[in-house]
Design a protein around this motif. Structure first.
Motif, PDB file in Angstrom:
ATOM      1  N   LEU A  75       0.734  -1.009  -0.058  1.00 37.42           N
ATOM      2  CA  LEU A  75      -0.013  -0.059  -0.142  1.00 37.42           C
ATOM      3  C   LEU A  75       0.966   1.152  -0.168  1.00 37.42           C
ATOM      4  CD1 LEU A  75      -2.997   1.083   0.306  1.00 37.42           C
ATOM      5  CD2 LEU A  75      -2.509   1.230   2.715  1.00 37.42           C
ATOM      6  N   VAL A  76       0.684   1.976  -1.041  1.00 35.29           N
ATOM      7  CA  VAL A  76       1.670   3.264  -1.138  1.00 35.29           C
ATOM      8  C   VAL A  76       0.624   4.277  -0.699  1.00 35.29           C
ATOM      9  CG1 VAL A  76       2.859   4.732  -2.793  1.00 35.29           C
ATOM     10  CG2 VAL A  76       3.261   2.354  -2.815  1.00 35.29           C
ATOM     11  N   THR A  77       1.013   5.180   0.154  1.00 31.76           N
ATOM     12  CA  THR A  77       0.344   6.263   0.531  1.00 31.76           C
ATOM     13  C   THR A  77       0.853   7.717   0.073  1.00 31.76           C
ATOM     14  OG1 THR A  77      -0.356   4.883   2.554  1.00 31.76           O
ATOM     15  CG2 THR A  77      -0.715   7.350   2.607  1.00 31.76           C
ATOM     16  N   GLU A  78       0.082   8.607  -0.493  1.00 29.94           N
ATOM     17  CA  GLU A  78       0.522   9.978  -0.763  1.00 29.94           C
ATOM     18  C   GLU A  78      -0.549  10.996  -0.312  1.00 29.94           C
ATOM     19  OE1 GLU A  78       0.333   9.130  -4.925  1.00 29.94           O
ATOM     20  OE2 GLU A  78       2.220   8.921  -5.244  1.00 29.94           O
ATOM     21  N   GLY A  79       0.162  12.031   0.114  1.00 33.50           N
ATOM     22  CA  GLY A  79      -1.024  13.038   0.682  1.00 33.50           C
ATOM     23  C   GLY A  79      -0.503  14.395   1.003  1.00 33.50           C
ATOM     24  N   GLU A  80      -1.251  15.326   1.243  1.00 37.11           N
ATOM     25  CA  GLU A  80      -0.881  16.705   1.646  1.00 37.11           C
ATOM     26  C   GLU A  80      -1.759  17.359   2.704  1.00 37.11           C
ATOM     27  OE1 GLU A  80      -0.454  19.051  -2.051  1.00 37.11           O
ATOM     28  OE2 GLU A  80      -1.573  20.555  -1.201  1.00 37.11           O
ATOM     29  N   VAL A  81      -1.077  18.233   3.548  1.00 37.37           N
ATOM     30  CA  VAL A  81      -1.960  18.767   4.496  1.00 37.37           C
ATOM     31  C   VAL A  81      -1.335  20.341   4.400  1.00 37.37           C
ATOM     32  CG1 VAL A  81      -1.935  19.369   7.245  1.00 37.37           C
ATOM     33  CG2 VAL A  81      -1.647  16.879   6.219  1.00 37.37           C
ATOM     34  N   SER A  82      -2.786  20.977   4.574  1.00 33.17           N
ATOM     35  CA  SER A  82      -2.451  22.646   4.261  1.00 33.17           C
ATOM     36  C   SER A  82      -3.177  23.399   5.446  1.00 33.17           C
ATOM     37  CB  SER A  82      -2.935  23.134   2.737  1.00 33.17           C
ATOM     38  OG  SER A  82      -3.167  24.295   2.850  1.00 33.17           O
ATOM     39  N   TYR A  83      -2.329  24.074   6.003  1.00 29.38           N
ATOM     40  CA  TYR A  83      -3.206  24.760   7.204  1.00 29.38           C
ATOM     41  C   TYR A  83      -2.676  26.217   7.258  1.00 29.38           C
ATOM     42  CZ  TYR A  83       1.160  23.971  10.064  1.00 29.38           C
ATOM     43  OH  TYR A  83       2.476  24.099  10.617  1.00 29.38           O
ATOM     44  N   VAL A  84      -3.264  27.075   8.033  1.00 25.04           N
ATOM     45  CA  VAL A  84      -2.823  28.360   8.384  1.00 25.04           C
ATOM     46  C   VAL A  84      -2.757  28.346   9.908  1.00 25.04           C
ATOM     47  CG1 VAL A  84      -4.080  30.886   8.334  1.00 25.04           C
ATOM     48  CG2 VAL A  84      -5.020  29.174   6.730  1.00 25.04           C
ATOM     49  N   SER A  85      -1.268  28.669   9.961  1.00 23.09           N
ATOM     50  CA  SER A  85      -0.823  28.768  11.250  1.00 23.09           C
ATOM     51  C   SER A  85      -1.317  30.150  12.056  1.00 23.09           C
ATOM     52  CB  SER A  85       0.762  28.685  11.291  1.00 23.09           C
ATOM     53  OG  SER A  85       1.255  28.923  12.502  1.00 23.09           O
TER      54      SER A  85
END
Length: 119
Positions: A75-85
């Motif tokens: 299982l290959v996992t790819e992702g992204e998290v974007s947030y305003v600090s």
């Protein structure tokens, strides 16, 4: 000396008191996700995406690929998290994990982070 200690204690209490903006932020963070999509198949592959009230966006997908020796799948996992600090800047972190190890990158990280694959 007593006046100094009392002043120092009052300053510490005032500094530790939650501000109005942090109260608002805590209230926003307690809200449920504005968007939530999640799809799974019978093989264990998946895709998900959600957006929070404070603007955090998470997306990830997992897909099966043949192993190096051809005896199974990984299982290959790819992702992204974007947030305003809290400083008002948007931070984006991209990551992947699979046959070639784990990789994490983001402009706010000192260097791309790589973890070698297990033997």
């Amino acid at each position: 000396m007593k006046l100094f200690l009392v002043s120092l204690c009052l300053f510490a209490v005032a500094s530790a008191a939650p501000s109005e903006s942090s109260d608002k932020l805590a209230a926003i963070r307690a809200l449920p996700a504005l968007e939530h999509e999640e799809v799974h198949d019978e093989a264990g592959q998946y895709a998900l995406r959600y957006v929070t009230a404070e603007g955090t966006v998470v997306s990830e997908r997992g897909r099966l690929v043949p192993s190096h020796d051809g005896t199974g799948y990984v299982l290959v996992t790819e992702g992204e998290v974007s947030y305003v600090s809290d400083d008002g800047k948007t931070y984006v972190t991209k990551y992947s994990a699979g046959l070639d190890g784990t990789k994490v990158e983001g402009s706010h990280l000192p260097t791309p982070v790589e973890v070698p694959a297990s033997p």
